[in-house]
Scaffold this motif. Structure first.
Motif, mmCIF file in Angstrom:
data_model
loop_
_atom_site.group_PDB
_atom_site.id
_atom_site.type_symbol
_atom_site.label_atom_id
_atom_site.label_comp_id
_atom_site.label_asym_id
_atom_site.label_seq_id
_atom_site.Cartn_x
_atom_site.Cartn_y
_atom_site.Cartn_z
ATOM 1 N N ARG A 124 42.091 42.294 28.617
ATOM 2 C CA ARG A 124 40.640 42.280 28.367
ATOM 3 C C ARG A 124 40.019 40.912 28.625
ATOM 4 N NH1 ARG A 124 42.429 45.739 24.104
ATOM 5 N NH2 ARG A 124 42.533 43.982 22.641
ATOM 6 N N THR A 125 40.807 39.848 28.521
ATOM 7 C CA THR A 125 40.237 38.518 28.758
ATOM 8 C C THR A 125 39.990 38.241 30.234
ATOM 9 O OG1 THR A 125 42.401 37.418 28.969
ATOM 10 C CG2 THR A 125 41.465 37.585 26.748
ATOM 11 N N ARG A 126 40.589 39.056 31.110
ATOM 12 C CA ARG A 126 40.491 38.804 32.545
ATOM 13 C C ARG A 126 40.128 40.108 33.262
ATOM 14 N NH1 ARG A 126 44.021 34.091 31.557
ATOM 15 N NH2 ARG A 126 43.850 33.000 33.547
ATOM 16 N N PRO A 127 38.916 40.606 33.079
ATOM 17 C CA PRO A 127 38.518 41.863 33.710
ATOM 18 C C PRO A 127 38.475 41.711 35.230
ATOM 19 C CG PRO A 127 36.613 40.748 32.801
ATOM 20 C CD PRO A 127 37.804 39.979 32.334
ATOM 21 N N PRO A 128 38.508 42.818 35.957
ATOM 22 C CA PRO A 128 38.483 42.737 37.422
ATOM 23 C C PRO A 128 37.349 41.888 37.985
ATOM 24 C CG PRO A 128 39.058 44.957 36.752
ATOM 25 C CD PRO A 128 38.721 44.210 35.489
ATOM 26 N N VAL A 129 36.190 41.894 37.334
ATOM 27 C CA VAL A 129 35.071 41.118 37.867
ATOM 28 C C VAL A 129 35.357 39.622 37.830
ATOM 29 C CG1 VAL A 129 33.792 40.922 35.662
ATOM 30 C CG2 VAL A 129 32.550 40.915 37.851
ATOM 31 N N SER A 130 36.202 39.152 36.898
ATOM 32 C CA SER A 130 36.535 37.729 36.884
ATOM 33 C C SER A 130 37.334 37.354 38.128
ATOM 34 C CB SER A 130 37.310 37.366 35.609
ATOM 35 O OG SER A 130 38.572 38.008 35.571
ATOM 36 N N GLU A 131 38.131 38.290 38.628
ATOM 37 C CA GLU A 131 38.892 38.040 39.851
ATOM 38 C C GLU A 131 37.997 38.145 41.087
ATOM 39 O OE1 GLU A 131 42.747 39.935 42.200
ATOM 40 O OE2 GLU A 131 42.665 40.025 40.007
ATOM 41 N N SER A 132 37.179 39.176 41.147
ATOM 42 C CA SER A 132 36.340 39.343 42.341
ATOM 43 C C SER A 132 35.325 38.211 42.477
ATOM 44 C CB SER A 132 35.635 40.706 42.322
ATOM 45 O OG SER A 132 34.853 40.879 41.164
ATOM 46 N N LEU A 133 34.797 37.714 41.371
ATOM 47 C CA LEU A 133 33.878 36.578 41.447
ATOM 48 C C LEU A 133 34.595 35.312 41.921
ATOM 49 C CD1 LEU A 133 31.610 36.998 38.284
ATOM 50 C CD2 LEU A 133 30.918 37.169 40.682
ATOM 51 N N GLY A 134 35.812 35.103 41.461
ATOM 52 C CA GLY A 134 36.586 33.964 41.949
ATOM 53 C C GLY A 134 36.852 34.065 43.442
ATOM 54 N N VAL A 135 37.197 35.251 43.892
ATOM 55 C CA VAL A 135 37.440 35.493 45.308
ATOM 56 C C VAL A 135 36.190 35.200 46.137
ATOM 57 C CG1 VAL A 135 37.805 37.367 46.964
ATOM 58 C CG2 VAL A 135 39.327 37.125 44.999
ATOM 59 N N LEU A 136 35.045 35.683 45.667
ATOM 60 C CA LEU A 136 33.795 35.477 46.409
ATOM 61 C C LEU A 136 33.462 33.997 46.535
ATOM 62 C CD1 LEU A 136 31.710 38.394 44.886
ATOM 63 C CD2 LEU A 136 32.407 38.173 47.276
ATOM 64 N N THR A 137 33.629 33.251 45.454
ATOM 65 C CA THR A 137 33.366 31.806 45.498
ATOM 66 C C THR A 137 34.249 31.130 46.538
ATOM 67 O OG1 THR A 137 32.680 31.728 43.182
ATOM 68 C CG2 THR A 137 33.448 29.660 44.163
ATOM 69 N N ALA A 138 35.559 31.410 46.475
ATOM 70 C CA ALA A 138 36.491 30.767 47.396
ATOM 71 C C ALA A 138 36.192 31.144 48.847
ATOM 72 C CB ALA A 138 37.924 31.153 47.033
#
Length: 459
Positions: free
Chosen positions: A216-230
């Motif tokens: 719950r601390t790392r929902p999928p959106v936390s990963e997709s937002l990181g990907v988009l930034t990079a």
């Protein structure tokens, strides 16, 4: 029939033949290099005095290249143990991470010291990454490249100030520009820092003992937002970007979109994201605390679909050899993140690929490519690694399908001494491993060869 080439070693088994199909054939080797691949079983008149290894019924494949191995995240592992485990798993080259327990590889002197360790202790070949430290570390990119780094790794998430800190967006602009200037690859741990840090505080207060708290601390959106930034900064700076340990199919889809738009983007996923779901944490608890976390069944299926579609060019283990003493805290967030995996990388993925599609020219072949040619291409040594073709290093894994084989903790060579796959029937085992034609692992004896690995640098 006369000898058809001056080979000193011939390996007979199921190979990918020159026509692209899998069938019975032979890999001819001389002086550690592949000479040719031929169909059928060569007779003694053809092989002459060459040593013949007959593994009919098993797949003779390029040696795996594990693009994500932490040898020194814990003091108890090291190069020897990690590469012994790699050899037993069919991995002939590892890409070693720079975030060491005693201090990160953030300048040329530290990289040169690690090169010396490779020359003494590595059973397999090793390529090294450096890191570009927050606060101007991007200025070290040229020196690290000249010292032999094949790339760099940074994190968008803050794990630890001394070992694994966050590079913020402003500095990431300079980091990516510097990586572009030296024409290397930047590997990124892509999770949104603000989301994860905030949810971690909330969940630690309310549900510290629930293993799914970590999810719950790392929902999928936390990963997709990181990907988009990079990806957006990489697109702007013209950087060769590699997204580490992707756990969601959406990341695969986003990367495909950015590639179509001209960005140089690759990504990897890992066996744990192709095998386990978040529900498995209820049984294994901290053993399966990994960043990003395990997801749902739909994510597992979506990632396998991405491999089958050729959109996942790299499979890596993210080998993190924590001892169980750092994985058994009842408060889930207090456990170390990651799991050992370099020894199980290939068998777990190859076995599952064949179970999903018994025709080897389909999903299995895509999986082989993601274990071999994909990482070699991404890190700049595809001219000699990752394929069984004339002139390439004779780095070979022999994978034997076997529905009865069971993974166990006891057979692991990592000093961690355990595996989250214990008790699993992956569908086969690694029978032999060859490095430049030399046998470095033989399952029949359980013996790993002495160190003979070399440093691999970018061509």
């Amino acid at each position: 029939m006369k000898t058809i080439c001056a080979a000193d070693h011939v390996i007979v088994g199921t190979v990918k033949l020159p026509d692209g199909k899998y069938g019975l054939g032979a890999v001819w080797i001389a002086d550690g290099k592949v000479l040719q691949i031929t169909p059928g079983v060569p007779g003694p008149d053809a092989t002459g005095s060459a040593h013949v290894t007959d593994v009919q019924g098993a797949y003779v494949l390029p040696g795996a290249i594990d693009a994500h191995v932490h040898c020194y995240s814990h003091d108890g592992e090291g190069m020897l143990a990690a590469t012994r485990a790699a050899a037993a798993g069919g991995v002939t080259t590892i890409v070693e991470m720079p975030f060491d327990r005693v201090g990160p590889v953030k300048d040329a002197s530290k990289l040169l010291r690690k090169r010396e360790i490779v020359s003494r202790e590595a059973v397999t070949d090793v390529a090294l990454l450096g890191t570009l430290w927050p606060g101007g570390g991007w200025r070290e990119a040229q020196a690290l490249a000249e010292a032999g780094a094949v790339g760099f790794k940074v994190s968008l998430f803050h794990t630890d100030t001394e070992r694994f800190p966050r590079v913020d967006d402003a500095e990431l602009l300079n980091v990516m520009a510097a990586v572009t200037d030296v024409d290397l690859t930047l590997c990124v741990h892509a999770e949104n820092n603000e989301i994860v840090q905030n949810l971690s505080r909330i969940e630690q207060e309310s549900n510290p003992y629930d293993p799914l708290t970590h999810v719950r601390t790392r929902p999928p959106v936390s990963e997709s937002l990181g990907v988009l930034t990079a990806m957006e900064i990489a697109h702007d700076r013209g950087t060769r970007l590699h997204l580490c340990h992707m756990s969601i199919p959406r990341a695969v889809q986003l990367a495909a979109f950015w590639r179509e738009d001209g960005a140089d983007i690759s990504l990897e996923t890992c066996p744990h994201y192709l095998t386990f779901t978040a529900a498995d944490m209820k049984e294994q608890h901290g053993r399966l605390k990994i960043n990003p976390p395990l997801r749902e069944r739909e994510h597992v299926e979506g990632l396998w679909q991405g491999i089958g579609d050729g959109l996942v060019p790299v499979l890596s283990s993210d080998h993190a050899p924590w001892p169980l003493s750092l994985k058994d805290d009842p408060e889930i967030l207090k456990n170390a993140s990651g799991a050992p995996g370099v020894q199980t990388l290939a068998v777990v993925t190859l076995g599952q690929a064949l179970a999903r599609d018994p025709e080897p020219s389909g999903l299995f072949d895509r999986t082989v490519s993601a274990l071999t040619a994909g990482p070699a291409e991404r890190f700049g040594f595809a001219d000699r690694k990752g394929r069984l073709e004339p002139g390439y290093d004779a780095d070979i894994m022999v994978f034997r399908p076997d529905a009865g084989y069971t993974v166990s903790d006891e057979e692991q060579f990592s000093n961690a001494g355990w595996t989250p796959y214990a008790g699993m029937n992956p569908g086969g085992y690694m029978e032999k491993t060859f490095l430049r034609g030399r046998l470095i692992w033989d399952a029949s004896t359980g013996v790993v060869a002495q160190p003979s690995g070399e440093l691999v640098t970018r061509s």
